[in-house]
Design a protein around this motif. Sequence first.
Motif, PDB file in Angstrom:
ATOM      1  N   SER A 151     -75.246 -31.010  20.163  1.00  0.00           N
ATOM      2  CA  SER A 151     -74.365 -30.860  18.996  1.00  0.00           C
ATOM      3  C   SER A 151     -72.949 -31.315  19.346  1.00  0.00           C
ATOM      4  CB  SER A 151     -74.345 -29.402  18.530  1.00  0.00           C
ATOM      5  OG  SER A 151     -75.622 -29.016  18.057  1.00  0.00           O
ATOM      6  N   LEU A 152     -72.532 -31.031  20.561  1.00  0.00           N
ATOM      7  CA  LEU A 152     -71.188 -31.431  20.983  1.00  0.00           C
ATOM      8  C   LEU A 152     -71.114 -32.945  21.205  1.00  0.00           C
ATOM      9  CD1 LEU A 152     -70.527 -28.423  23.393  1.00  0.00           C
ATOM     10  CD2 LEU A 152     -69.583 -28.751  21.085  1.00  0.00           C
ATOM     11  N   TYR A 153     -72.155 -33.537  21.799  1.00  0.00           N
ATOM     12  CA  TYR A 153     -72.197 -35.003  21.930  1.00  0.00           C
ATOM     13  C   TYR A 153     -72.127 -35.645  20.540  1.00  0.00           C
ATOM     14  CZ  TYR A 153     -74.414 -34.008  26.517  1.00  0.00           C
ATOM     15  OH  TYR A 153     -74.721 -33.544  27.759  1.00  0.00           O
ATOM     16  N   TYR A 154     -72.871 -35.063  19.621  1.00  0.00           N
ATOM     17  CA  TYR A 154     -72.938 -35.577  18.244  1.00  0.00           C
ATOM     18  C   TYR A 154     -71.544 -35.597  17.620  1.00  0.00           C
ATOM     19  CZ  TYR A 154     -75.123 -36.168  13.605  1.00  0.00           C
ATOM     20  OH  TYR A 154     -75.522 -36.636  12.378  1.00  0.00           O
ATOM     21  N   LEU A 155     -70.808 -34.520  17.874  1.00  0.00           N
ATOM     22  CA  LEU A 155     -69.446 -34.413  17.340  1.00  0.00           C
ATOM     23  C   LEU A 155     -68.506 -35.407  18.020  1.00  0.00           C
ATOM     24  CD1 LEU A 155     -68.239 -32.413  15.238  1.00  0.00           C
ATOM     25  CD2 LEU A 155     -67.435 -31.034  17.156  1.00  0.00           C
ATOM     26  N   GLY A 156     -68.922 -35.905  19.169  1.00  0.00           N
ATOM     27  CA  GLY A 156     -68.142 -36.944  19.840  1.00  0.00           C
ATOM     28  C   GLY A 156     -67.091 -36.441  20.804  1.00  0.00           C
ATOM     29  N   VAL A 157     -67.223 -35.203  21.274  1.00  0.00           N
ATOM     30  CA  VAL A 157     -66.258 -34.687  22.253  1.00  0.00           C
ATOM     31  C   VAL A 157     -66.773 -34.934  23.673  1.00  0.00           C
ATOM     32  CG1 VAL A 157     -65.424 -32.921  20.655  1.00  0.00           C
ATOM     33  CG2 VAL A 157     -67.291 -32.366  22.249  1.00  0.00           C
ATOM     34  N   GLN A 158     -65.904 -34.724  24.643  1.00  0.00           N
ATOM     35  CA  GLN A 158     -66.271 -34.816  26.061  1.00  0.00           C
ATOM     36  C   GLN A 158     -66.815 -33.455  26.495  1.00  0.00           C
ATOM     37  OE1 GLN A 158     -65.888 -37.754  27.797  1.00  0.00           O
ATOM     38  NE2 GLN A 158     -65.270 -38.592  25.814  1.00  0.00           N
ATOM     39  N   VAL A 159     -68.065 -33.415  26.931  1.00  0.00           N
ATOM     40  CA  VAL A 159     -68.686 -32.143  27.299  1.00  0.00           C
ATOM     41  C   VAL A 159     -68.671 -31.977  28.817  1.00  0.00           C
ATOM     42  CG1 VAL A 159     -70.737 -30.689  27.063  1.00  0.00           C
ATOM     43  CG2 VAL A 159     -70.196 -32.378  25.283  1.00  0.00           C
ATOM     44  N   LEU A 160     -67.990 -30.958  29.285  1.00  0.00           N
ATOM     45  CA  LEU A 160     -67.968 -30.685  30.728  1.00  0.00           C
ATOM     46  C   LEU A 160     -69.206 -29.883  31.106  1.00  0.00           C
ATOM     47  CD1 LEU A 160     -64.200 -29.723  31.131  1.00  0.00           C
ATOM     48  CD2 LEU A 160     -65.299 -31.903  31.700  1.00  0.00           C
ATOM     49  N   PRO A 161     -69.677 -30.004  32.352  1.00  0.00           N
ATOM     50  CA  PRO A 161     -70.793 -29.156  32.792  1.00  0.00           C
ATOM     51  C   PRO A 161     -70.443 -27.684  32.548  1.00  0.00           C
ATOM     52  CG  PRO A 161     -70.324 -30.840  34.429  1.00  0.00           C
ATOM     53  CD  PRO A 161     -69.225 -30.922  33.400  1.00  0.00           C
ATOM     54  N   PRO A 162     -71.417 -26.906  32.058  1.00  0.00           N
ATOM     55  CA  PRO A 162     -71.101 -25.532  31.677  1.00  0.00           C
ATOM     56  C   PRO A 162     -70.863 -24.626  32.889  1.00  0.00           C
ATOM     57  CG  PRO A 162     -73.462 -25.912  31.508  1.00  0.00           C
ATOM     58  CD  PRO A 162     -72.834 -27.240  31.843  1.00  0.00           C
ATOM     59  N   GLN A 163     -70.181 -23.532  32.652  1.00  0.00           N
ATOM     60  CA  GLN A 163     -70.046 -22.480  33.661  1.00  0.00           C
ATOM     61  C   GLN A 163     -71.080 -21.421  33.294  1.00  0.00           C
ATOM     62  OE1 GLN A 163     -68.018 -22.495  36.238  1.00  0.00           O
ATOM     63  NE2 GLN A 163     -68.041 -20.375  36.955  1.00  0.00           N
ATOM     64  N   ILE A 164     -72.095 -21.251  34.136  1.00  0.00           N
ATOM     65  CA  ILE A 164     -73.147 -20.284  33.825  1.00  0.00           C
ATOM     66  C   ILE A 164     -73.007 -19.099  34.769  1.00  0.00           C
ATOM     67  CG2 ILE A 164     -75.610 -19.907  33.448  1.00  0.00           C
ATOM     68  CD1 ILE A 164     -74.913 -22.246  31.822  1.00  0.00           C
ATOM     69  N   THR A 165     -72.873 -17.912  34.229  1.00  0.00           N
ATOM     70  CA  THR A 165     -72.842 -16.703  35.045  1.00  0.00           C
ATOM     71  C   THR A 165     -74.144 -15.944  34.787  1.00  0.00           C
ATOM     72  OG1 THR A 165     -70.450 -16.636  34.712  1.00  0.00           O
ATOM     73  CG2 THR A 165     -71.484 -14.690  35.684  1.00  0.00           C
ATOM     74  N   TYR A 166     -74.998 -15.922  35.801  1.00  0.00           N
ATOM     75  CA  TYR A 166     -76.351 -15.369  35.647  1.00  0.00           C
ATOM     76  C   TYR A 166     -76.374 -13.864  35.929  1.00  0.00           C
ATOM     77  CZ  TYR A 166     -77.840 -20.278  35.928  1.00  0.00           C
ATOM     78  OH  TYR A 166     -78.009 -21.619  35.711  1.00  0.00           O
ATOM     79  N   GLY A 167     -77.399 -13.223  35.404  1.00  0.00           N
ATOM     80  CA  GLY A 167     -77.692 -11.839  35.793  1.00  0.00           C
ATOM     81  C   GLY A 167     -76.656 -10.826  35.348  1.00  0.00           C
ATOM     82  N   VAL A 168     -76.058 -11.049  34.190  1.00  0.00           N
ATOM     83  CA  VAL A 168     -75.065 -10.105  33.668  1.00  0.00           C
ATOM     84  C   VAL A 168     -75.781  -9.117  32.763  1.00  0.00           C
ATOM     85  CG1 VAL A 168     -72.951  -9.844  32.311  1.00  0.00           C
ATOM     86  CG2 VAL A 168     -73.265 -11.856  33.770  1.00  0.00           C
TER      87      VAL A 168
END
Lengths: 249, 249
Positions: free
Chosen positions: A171-188
């Motif tokens: 959806s973000l690519y579609y909107l045409g923005v620059q998508v940075l790799p996500p910050q994932i915090t696991y096990g919360v």
Amino acid sequence: MHVLIVFCHPEPDSFNGALRDVAIETLTSQGHSIEISDLYAEEFNPVEGPTHFPNRADPDVFFPLTEQRHAFESGSLPGDIRREINRLERADLVILQFPLWWHAQPAMLKGWFDRVFVYGGLYSGGMRYDRGRFPDKRVICSVTTGAPASTFSRHGRSGHIVTLMWPIHYSLYYLGVQVLPPQITYGVQGGGLSYEAEAEFRERLEAEKSAWAQRLEGLAGESAIPFAGWSDWDERGMLDETHPWAWRL
Amino acid sequence: MHVLIVFCHPEPDSFNGALRDVAIETLTSQGHSIEISDLYAEEFNPVEGPTHFPNRADPDVFFPLTEQRHAFESGSLPGDIRREINRLERADLVILQFPLWWHAQPAMLKGWFDRVFVYGGLYSGGMRYDRGRFPDKRVICSVTTGAPASTFSRHGRSGHIVTLMWPIHYSLYYLGVQVLPPQITYGVQGGGLSYEAEAEFRERLEAEKSAWAQRLEGLAGESAIPFAGWSDWDERGMLDETHPWAWRL
């Protein structure tokens, strides 16, 4: 840099809230300005539908895209949507801070996509992907999960995190923005832990907060996730089998 | 068979509404009973949050899963959630009828997942996947898209439909139901067509409706999408690299 943090969690004192505060503190101390869309606190209405369009292009049948375009062009978008678009337009960096609920963003944030990314305004058939309206805007998802990291690996029980993030990133690519790799915090996980487990858990979360702060400090130097563009697709909207992108999983 | 159709579209006269009607007519004529969750008409509230839990397990901090479990166990779930759970429990087959908005289900249906799939009630750590509560219940997504089919192919511009459906299907696998391959109706666009294009479009939609009716007639004989289970995952919640499932894309 002007930064918009879209915060989506029903509990301000949640770990998502703590990650939001880390972002505010870190970015402010670097001299950046911050704005927050606190979707729950502002009681954002995530349900797209006819109630938001009193001046209808088609009073008989409700086509969401038709009405979005009409409202944008006639200046009759609802106030909350105009506010969110203004916030988006002002921001150089957007942080989407949310927990993964049922393998996606919570309904509240999904509805922010449904309603704020207005057809005919923020995108259209000719204004998408690398022809989008926001080519220089950078967006990063900061996401918490309940299950541990190993279960989100490629062969993990929770599903590969890359695949689970794909529709959101798409959806973000579609909107045409620059998508940075996500910050994932696991096990919360909240509640129900023993005292010892709770102490260990808290310690781990402190480490996760530090990791986020450290990453934010260097974010300006990070590259966006590569994505295909209009020059890559043929007239059917497909990559040719011989195209290098066609061989990326 | 008793069938629950979860209908999620703001416009009753939409093509999604037509597909819903096709399902009602076809299944009724086969002698099946039908129930509808019409999320927009019933004004379902898709936003999970503290407002739904007046009797809190933890009055200070809102942990969604903690409160869901507590409400289920203490019999204090909200009325709309009890109604939806009852509908789910009664159904042998569930049809989720919705348009793909921003590469996923609309917020309204996403929130139905967030709120109705109650932790501690419909699933838990020990009651998931092939140990789930509903091993015999069959679920099928009937989805419409705006863009044409070729763009949703593996190398298509809209994203591979298999990948886009993955988080939704994964949530259903997690719940432990039998997931049938989805019915995807591509290229459903409302409004703005010329008279000739409109006529051609209507004709194609009639063909799509017939295809859906024909598929529904034979649905009882269809097999579910295969999925891994507890005997496949190791103690880290992962498939071993040598496991046959690890070599499925």
